[in-house]
Design an enzyme around this catalytic site. Structure first.
Site, PDB file in Angstrom:
ATOM      1  N   GLU A   1      -6.553  49.186 -15.545  1.00 22.58           N
ATOM      2  CA  GLU A   1      -4.860  49.282 -16.186  1.00 22.58           C
ATOM      3  C   GLU A   1      -4.448  50.281 -15.143  1.00 22.58           C
ATOM      4  O   GLU A   1      -4.425  51.024 -15.172  1.00 22.58           O
ATOM      5  CB  GLU A   1      -4.612  49.435 -17.215  1.00 22.58           C
ATOM      6  CG  GLU A   1      -5.310  48.887 -18.409  1.00 22.58           C
ATOM      7  CD  GLU A   1      -4.759  47.150 -18.954  1.00 22.58           C
ATOM      8  OE1 GLU A   1      -3.657  46.983 -18.251  1.00 22.58           O
ATOM      9  OE2 GLU A   1      -5.917  47.264 -18.895  1.00 22.58           O
TER      10      GLU A   1
ATOM     11  N   CYS B   1       3.562  53.760 -16.662  1.00 23.23           N
ATOM     12  CA  CYS B   1       2.751  52.982 -15.480  1.00 23.23           C
ATOM     13  C   CYS B   1       4.422  51.349 -14.705  1.00 23.23           C
ATOM     14  O   CYS B   1       3.932  50.312 -14.309  1.00 23.23           O
ATOM     15  CB  CYS B   1       1.510  52.218 -15.555  1.00 23.23           C
ATOM     16  SG  CYS B   1       1.806  52.419 -17.386  1.00 23.23           S
TER      17      CYS B   1
HETATM   18  P1  NAP Z   1      -5.050  58.557 -11.108  1.00 21.66           P
HETATM   19  O1  NAP Z   1      -5.238  59.803 -10.177  1.00 21.66           O
HETATM   20  O2  NAP Z   1      -5.774  57.468 -10.419  1.00 21.66           O
HETATM   21  O3  NAP Z   1      -6.902  59.211 -12.289  1.00 21.66           O
HETATM   22  C1  NAP Z   1      -6.488  58.101 -13.126  1.00 21.66           C
HETATM   23  C2  NAP Z   1      -7.735  58.808 -13.939  1.00 21.66           C
HETATM   24  O4  NAP Z   1      -9.059  58.747 -13.393  1.00 21.66           O
HETATM   25  C3  NAP Z   1      -7.259  60.448 -14.379  1.00 21.66           C
HETATM   26  O5  NAP Z   1      -8.537  60.660 -15.769  1.00 21.66           O
HETATM   27  C4  NAP Z   1      -8.787  61.269 -13.488  1.00 21.66           C
HETATM   28  O6  NAP Z   1      -8.973  62.062 -13.811  1.00 21.66           O
HETATM   29  C5  NAP Z   1      -9.815  59.838 -13.099  1.00 21.66           C
HETATM   30  N1  NAP Z   1     -10.887  60.295 -12.095  1.00 21.66           N
HETATM   31  C6  NAP Z   1     -10.320  59.370 -11.104  1.00 21.66           C
HETATM   32  N2  NAP Z   1     -11.088  60.297  -9.950  1.00 21.66           N
HETATM   33  C7  NAP Z   1     -12.595  60.108 -10.950  1.00 21.66           C
HETATM   34  C8  NAP Z   1     -13.601  60.260 -10.508  1.00 21.66           C
HETATM   35  N3  NAP Z   1     -14.099  59.836  -9.337  1.00 21.66           N
HETATM   36  N4  NAP Z   1     -14.604  59.522 -11.353  1.00 21.66           N
HETATM   37  C9  NAP Z   1     -14.394  60.122 -13.139  1.00 21.66           C
HETATM   38  N5  NAP Z   1     -12.820  59.237 -12.624  1.00 21.66           N
HETATM   39  C10 NAP Z   1     -11.501  59.958 -12.240  1.00 21.66           C
HETATM   40  O7  NAP Z   1      -4.069  58.555 -11.744  1.00 21.66           O
HETATM   41  P2  NAP Z   1      -3.243  59.795 -12.411  1.00 21.66           P
HETATM   42  O8  NAP Z   1      -2.473  60.534 -11.267  1.00 21.66           O
HETATM   43  O9  NAP Z   1      -4.082  59.872 -13.694  1.00 21.66           O
HETATM   44  O10 NAP Z   1      -2.587  58.276 -13.056  1.00 21.66           O
HETATM   45  C11 NAP Z   1      -0.984  58.466 -12.180  1.00 21.66           C
HETATM   46  C12 NAP Z   1      -1.056  56.710 -11.939  1.00 21.66           C
HETATM   47  O11 NAP Z   1      -1.836  55.861 -12.989  1.00 21.66           O
HETATM   48  C13 NAP Z   1       0.102  55.769 -11.493  1.00 21.66           C
HETATM   49  O12 NAP Z   1      -0.555  55.455 -10.229  1.00 21.66           O
HETATM   50  C14 NAP Z   1       0.455  54.966 -12.710  1.00 21.66           C
HETATM   51  O13 NAP Z   1       1.596  53.909 -12.031  1.00 21.66           O
HETATM   52  C15 NAP Z   1      -1.068  54.913 -13.675  1.00 21.66           C
HETATM   53  N6  NAP Z   1      -0.953  53.765 -14.590  1.00 21.66           N
HETATM   54  C16 NAP Z   1      -1.154  52.645 -15.180  1.00 21.66           C
HETATM   55  C17 NAP Z   1      -1.354  52.290 -16.217  1.00 21.66           C
HETATM   56  C18 NAP Z   1      -1.248  50.938 -16.446  1.00 21.66           C
HETATM   57  O14 NAP Z   1      -1.618  50.814 -18.022  1.00 21.66           O
HETATM   58  N7  NAP Z   1      -1.299  50.670 -16.220  1.00 21.66           N
HETATM   59  C19 NAP Z   1      -0.735  53.319 -17.383  1.00 21.66           C
HETATM   60  C20 NAP Z   1      -0.294  54.865 -16.980  1.00 21.66           C
HETATM   61  C21 NAP Z   1      -0.083  55.169 -15.675  1.00 21.66           C
HETATM   62  P3  NAP Z   1      -9.098  63.149 -13.258  1.00 21.66           P
HETATM   63  O15 NAP Z   1      -7.584  63.927 -13.698  1.00 21.66           O
HETATM   64  O16 NAP Z   1      -8.948  64.849 -13.806  1.00 21.66           O
HETATM   65  O17 NAP Z   1      -9.158  63.406 -11.608  1.00 21.66           O
END
Ligand code: NAP
Length: 673
Positions: free
Chosen positions: A255, A294
């Protein structure tokens, strides 16, 4: 506070210093996070070895009841979560979506799980497939839980809802989960998780938590495992390419971010109810969760002649938004989750500014209530205008904050084309009072979206809004949105189950599925099945009734009693002119009624009520002179865990003198235990 992980049934705190997490409003250190030293292979192994079997010792219904207990437990402690939630920058109403919205998802899944799934660990998918002429060889699709572990990787913006909306379908399916919250707001997830553990409602190993990096966890995954990722498309794609996930065909649900749009219909005049709705919806999506949703409206697609009116109305509405400390009275928009997130959003806004004109930006006059702009991650709403909407980078650049871009269209086709420029989104909304406009736009954009809200005055009062995913409905979208689905009621449970086409003899398939298959043995013993209590009944217990001849007098009496004097029952000449009938035909509802007259045991007994029929089909016409008989067979039994009765489904087949099936359906009854 050093955040802990919960692994192998124990809390684990890394000894090394971790990353410092800061309070969104005052910038002070709030927690430290690290999973350094965790043995991730042991975490996955514990889930598979202990959690999976412990969960699958229970049925779908029993696991659904655990969710209900858990929901009640968490709801009683909700104020603890609200208190900490304001540190994420969320106002009370933002937190309500996250905390109570998340808990409500558990309640909804609990109800749906018990209503829509059987009380077992195997679930049928569609009807029995008849594949052999004599029905000695048959087939049925079934779902069973996968035997591995689900890794849930969540985004920072919904630390509670994000965890719970993934846990609910996974646990009902019978699959253990490892929750990995996004670091920035993991302190709130950890708090709620502590209460989940303390409740002791879930069996050992059902859930584990990783605060910090997942280390080499994804390298441990195989074909019985699943990853459900929520976050940015770039992180999602990187994780999806993990060699173990590709090589072992582990399930990967993504997602991701999405440039959702909302289209104002060409029929909507300024000053009308729908115009107000549009402004309200766009402004709300810009300010709720400080735009960190999101599903937020990133692209507002409007008729070219409405640009000035929309800009003025939005400016007026956004000017009223009180920004500041979310814990303070009257504040409508809090802070972004942290300084890193703000830097990120501002960098994205810079990119948008380069190709789009800024219409509204209150940053110069940012007046904060009880907060300091230097220390907290505050930001004013920014509304831009794509002067060249087909080439604007607003279709690509996601500023995950209070930011949206207006883009103008000249006709419906252009609106549809602009919507598609987002390359696949979670949600779109169409605001119009005109059904033709709604149809053109909706059918034009549906293929690019996981959800479409069509909003007008008629449904506005009860509408849950553009930005709210609901547990009943799928959440996800094609293309950039990740190409997966979550939730959608029981559909979401099936993501954690394997569909298998079972083939074999009807008796074998009956034994395996717990559902009587046509062609299986019927047990005709001396005791009528209506005299048996739920615990005495068995699948296949049956009655083959006496025969009854249908007469013209029956047809006329039923017409008189019911008032149904449709010509095919009453007028032989007219019936014969009908392509389906040769004469006056018996009412289908008469057949259903007379069948009950043949199969019921009339005396007081354990059968408490008939609560409906399923799959009723009239397969052949019945004329006066036909002789009918009913085969009535116990097909499926669902024990209601919390009631003193169970549900029993009976296959009901009415045949005529030539052994031809004239009607077939399931009778649904409640039977005392
Ligand atoms: P993100 O930076 O992509 O991180 C998402 C998750 O991935 C976090 O738990 C992060 O952990 C983890 N992660 C990052 N690198 C990783 C790795 N190498 N191995 C395992 N896990 C890893 O996104 P975010 O900043 O948390 O969220 C914002 C984004 O999410 C926005 O772009 C938004 O549009 C999107 N979003 C989408 C939805 C949907 O339902 N489609 C819902 C909410 C948000 P860490 O924080 O520890 O790095």
């Amino acid at each position: 506070m050093k955040l802990a992980s919960y692994a192998g049934g124990e809390w684990y705190r890394a000894s090394a210093a971790g990353k410092v997490l800061t309070h969104a409003v005052n910038g002070e250190a709030i927690a430290e996070i690290s999973s350094d030293g965790l043995d991730f292979a042991a975490v996955a192994d514990y889930a598979r070895r202990v959690g999976g079997p412990a969960l699958r010792r229970h049925s779908f219904h029993q696991r659904a009841l655990m969710l209900k207990e858990l929901a009640k437990y968490l709801m009683q402690r909700k104020e603890l979560f609200y208190q900490l939630s304001s540190a994420t920058g969320a106002t009370r109403s933002d937190s309500w979506i996250d905390i109570e919205g998340g808990i409500a998802t558990l309640f909804t899944y609990s109800g749906k799980g018990r209503r829509e799934l059987p009380n077992s660990n195997i679930c049928l998918d569609g009807p029995q497939e008849i594949i052999a002429r004599d029905n000695t060889f048959t087939a049925q699709h079934v779902y069973t839980p996968i035997q591995g572990v689900a890794v849930h990787i969540n985004a920072f913006n919904f630390p509670c809802w994000g965890m719970l909306e993934k846990l609910a379908p996974t646990l009902i399916a019978g699959v253990p989960a490892i929750v990995k919250p996004a670091s920035q707001t993991a302190y709130l997830t950890e708090l709620m998780f502590r209460h989940i553990v303390e409740s002791e409602i879930l069996p050992p190993g059902a859930v584990q938590l990783i605060c910090g990096s997942t280390g080499n966890l994804l390298d441990q995954l195989d074909f019985q495992d699943a990853v459900s990722f929520t976050g940015s498309a770039s992180t999602g794609l990187m994780l999806k390419k993990t060699p173990a996930i590709i090589d072992n065909s582990a399930r990967f649900f993504m997602e991701a971010d999405s440039l959702n749009c909302s289209i104002l219909g060409s029929d909507v005049e300024p000053g009308s109810a729908e115009f107000e709705l549009y402004i309200k919806e766009v402004a709300r999506e810009v300010t709720a969760k400080t735009g960190q949703k999101c599903t937020a409206i990133r692209r507002a697609i409007i008729p070219a002649e409405r640009l000035d009116a929309v800009t003025a109305a939005l400016a007026q509405r956004l000017a009223k938004t009180v920004i500041g400390n979310p814990a303070s009275e009257g504040v409508r928009m809090g802070a972004l989750a942290g300084m890193e997130q703000r830097a990120d959003v501002l960098a994205q806004v810079e990119k948008l500014r380069a190709e789009n004109e800024v219409l509204i930006d209150r940053s110069g006059e940012l007046e904060l209530v009880d907060a300091d702009a230097e220390r907290g991650a505050f930001m004013a709403p920014v509304i831009l205008h794509a002067t060249d909407p087909h080439r604007s980078n607003a279709h690509d650049v996601e500023a995950f904050g209070p930011v949206s871009t207006l883009m103008c269209y000249r006709d419906d086709d252009e609106a549809v084309a602009l919507a598609a420029c987002g390359k696949g989104s979670l949600v779109a909304s169409v605001i119009t009072a005109d059904a033709q406009v709604a149809t053109r736009l909706t059918t034009g954009i549906a293929a690019c979206h996981g959800r479409v809200l069509v909003l007008n005055q008629a449904c506005a009062g009860e509408s849950t809004g553009h930005g709210s995913p609901l547990p009943h409905l799928i959440h996800g979208g094609p293309g950039r949105a990740g190409g997966s689905e979550e939730m959608g009621g029981i559909r979401g449970v099936k993501h954690y189950m394997q569909r298998t086409a079972l083939q074999g003899s009807p008796d074998m398939l009956t034994a395996i599925t717990g559902c009587w298959m046509s062609g299986s043995e019927r047990r005709l013993d001396a005791v009528h099945p209506f005299k048996k209590r739920f615990n005495e009944l068995e699948i296949g217990d049956a009655v083959v009734t006496d025969k009854r001849e249908i007469t013209l007098a029956d047809i006329e009496a039923f017409a008189e009693l019911s008032g149904d004097k449709f010509y095919a029952h009453m007028d032989a000449a007219a019936a014969k002119r009908n392509p389906f009938f040769e004469d006056r035909v018996a009412h289908g509802y008469f057949l259903v009624s007379m069948a009950a007259g043949l199969f019921v045991w009339p005396g007081e007994g354990p059968v408490l009520a008939n609560y409906g029929l399923d799959h009723l089909r009239f397969a052949a016409p019945v004329y006066a002179g036909d002789i009918l008989q009913v085969q009535f067979t116990c097909k499926q039994m669902d024990n209601r865990e919390t009631e003193d009765y169970g549900e029993v489904r009976w296959d009901t087949t009415i045949v005529n003198q030539d052994d031809q099936v004239v009607a077939n359906y399931d009778v649904l009854t409640l039977v005392a235990k």
